[in-house]
Scaffold this active site. Structure first.
Site, PDB file in Angstrom:
ATOM      1  CG  ASP A   1      -2.069  -0.889   1.144  1.00 54.38           C
ATOM      2  OD1 ASP A   1      -2.547  -1.099   0.007  1.00 54.38           O
ATOM      3  OD2 ASP A   1      -2.529  -1.396   2.175  1.00 54.38           O
TER       4      ASP A   1
ATOM      5  CG  HIS B   1      -4.036  -0.257  -3.198  1.00 55.88           C
ATOM      6  ND1 HIS B   1      -4.846  -0.456  -2.110  1.00 55.88           N
ATOM      7  CD2 HIS B   1      -4.717   0.614  -3.998  1.00 55.88           C
ATOM      8  CE1 HIS B   1      -5.950   0.272  -2.241  1.00 55.88           C
ATOM      9  NE2 HIS B   1      -5.889   0.934  -3.369  1.00 55.88           N
TER      10      HIS B   1
ATOM     11  N   GLY C   1      -6.720   4.986   3.227  1.00 61.57           N
ATOM     12  CA  GLY C   1      -5.851   5.852   4.036  1.00 61.57           C
ATOM     13  C   GLY C   1      -5.287   5.161   5.255  1.00 61.57           C
ATOM     14  CG  PHE C   2      -5.688   5.942   8.253  1.00 58.74           C
ATOM     15  CD1 PHE C   2      -4.451   6.295   8.794  1.00 58.74           C
ATOM     16  CD2 PHE C   2      -6.445   6.921   7.622  1.00 58.74           C
ATOM     17  CE1 PHE C   2      -3.995   7.601   8.710  1.00 58.74           C
ATOM     18  CE2 PHE C   2      -5.993   8.236   7.537  1.00 58.74           C
ATOM     19  CZ  PHE C   2      -4.764   8.576   8.085  1.00 58.74           C
TER      20      PHE C   2
ATOM     21  N   GLY D   1      -7.391  -0.910   9.729  1.00 59.54           N
ATOM     22  CA  GLY D   1      -8.175  -1.044  10.953  1.00 59.54           C
ATOM     23  C   GLY D   1      -9.527  -0.354  10.924  1.00 59.54           C
TER      24      GLY D   1
ATOM     25  CG  ASP E   1      -7.557  -3.129   0.270  1.00 62.20           C
ATOM     26  OD1 ASP E   1      -7.436  -3.421   1.473  1.00 62.20           O
ATOM     27  OD2 ASP E   1      -6.710  -2.458  -0.352  1.00 62.20           O
ATOM     28  N   GLY E   2     -10.177  -3.629   2.689  1.00 57.32           N
ATOM     29  CA  GLY E   2     -10.622  -2.721   3.741  1.00 57.32           C
ATOM     30  C   GLY E   2     -11.567  -3.412   4.714  1.00 57.32           C
ATOM     31  N   GLY E   3     -11.111  -3.589   5.940  1.00 56.08           N
ATOM     32  CA  GLY E   3     -11.967  -4.191   6.967  1.00 56.08           C
ATOM     33  C   GLY E   3     -12.236  -5.671   6.772  1.00 56.08           C
TER      34      GLY E   3
HETATM   35  C1  DX5 Z   1      -6.796   1.091   3.154  1.00 55.36           C
HETATM   36  C2  DX5 Z   1      -5.757   0.202   2.512  1.00 55.36           C
HETATM   37  C3  DX5 Z   1      -5.954  -1.190   2.931  1.00 55.36           C
HETATM   38  C4  DX5 Z   1      -5.741  -1.333   4.377  1.00 55.36           C
HETATM   39  C5  DX5 Z   1      -6.459  -2.531   4.847  1.00 55.36           C
HETATM   40  O1  DX5 Z   1      -6.438   2.371   3.145  1.00 55.36           O
HETATM   41  O2  DX5 Z   1      -5.886   0.242   1.151  1.00 55.36           O
HETATM   42  O3  DX5 Z   1      -5.181  -2.121   2.222  1.00 55.36           O
HETATM   43  O4  DX5 Z   1      -4.394  -1.399   4.707  1.00 55.36           O
HETATM   44  O5  DX5 Z   1      -6.334  -2.601   6.221  1.00 55.36           O
HETATM   45  P1  DX5 Z   1      -7.293  -3.486   7.088  1.00 55.36           P
HETATM   46  O6  DX5 Z   1      -7.258  -4.864   6.509  1.00 55.36           O
HETATM   47  O7  DX5 Z   1      -6.729  -3.388   8.446  1.00 55.36           O
HETATM   48  O8  DX5 Z   1      -8.650  -2.864   6.962  1.00 55.36           O
END
Ligand code: DX5
Length: 213
Positions: free
Chosen positions: A34, A62, A136-137, A139, A165-167
């Site tokens: 990322d 990404h 962006g983040f 979690g 991707d995400g959560g």
């Molecule tokens: C979001 C990123 C994700 C993120 C996923 O900004 O693109 O790849 O790191 O993190 P988790 O799996 O913790 O939601």
């Protein structure tokens, strides 16, 4: 389609990058890196210097950056470059650049971007990534309402690689896979666990059997 777990690495320094790669590289086919520039998203990760000379592995980048072409040109090789549709100014130029590097092109879609904008590009790309958080983040909470995009994509493109991707975690991965995603990226569900190999194994089981709420 068979679910594949893709560890997502979002780090700011090289030592942590190398540590995370070595924690997962023997257990998965692909590792997601990322990359954020502090412009397209309100966070900044490791930059070009820290990414030089990566260990041998199959990577997908990404690119959460405003000017993906300025980054991609530095990474020759058979990599997957996932670019955000929201950042594209010249699709043809991007396609040519990725071809020149010997890589492959995928497109990612932010939660607020309608699926219809992506559809015309699908025949020209190798995969589609549906964001289930605002990028962006790590979690953040999974957005189940994005599953409609996944379902529509899968219905129209039965053989397309669709990544979510995400959560993604043990509770959400079953529903993402059922909706039609075959590539499942996860950061905290893997790297916040003591045993990354076990976490990957459990995620795969939950994708298949649903360990959801
Ligand atoms: C979001 C990123 C994700 C993120 C996923 O900004 O693109 O790849 O790191 O993190 P988790 O799996 O913790 O939601």
């Amino acid at each position: 389609m068979e679910p594949k777990i893709i560890p997502a690495i979002l780090v700011k320094d090289r030592e942590e990058l190398l540590a995370r790669i070595s924690r997962v590289k023997n257990f998965v086919e692909t590792i997601q890196l990322d990359i954020m520039d502090g412009a397209f998203v309100p966070n900044r990760t490791i930059g070009l210097d820290g990414l030089a000379g990566l260990p041998e592995a199959n990577y997908e980048f990404h690119w959460m950056v405003q000017e993906p072409a300025e980054w991609i040109r530095h990474f020759p090789g058979n990599h997957m470059h996932i670019v955000h549709l929201e950042t594209i100014t010249s699709f043809r130029g991007l396609q040519e650049l990725v071809e020149e590097t010997g890589g492959r092109l995928g497109l990612a879609l932010n939660p607020e971007t309608p699926l219809e904008k992506l559809i015309p590009y699908i025949p020209k790309v190798e995969e589609a990534l549906v964001m289930t958080v605002h990028p962006g983040f790590s979690g953040q909470a999974y957005m189940p309402e994005m599953e409609e995009k996944i379902r529509k994509l899968r219905a129209s493109f039965p053989d397309l690689d669709i990544e979510v991707d995400g959560g993604v975690n043990k509770k959400t991965i079953g529903r993402a896979h059922s909706a039609g995603a075959n590539l499942l990226a996860a950061a905290s569900a893997i790297f916040a666990q003591d045993d990354a190999e076990q976490a990957i194994k459990e995620l795969k089981e939950c994708a298949l059997s649903g360990c959801g709420e």
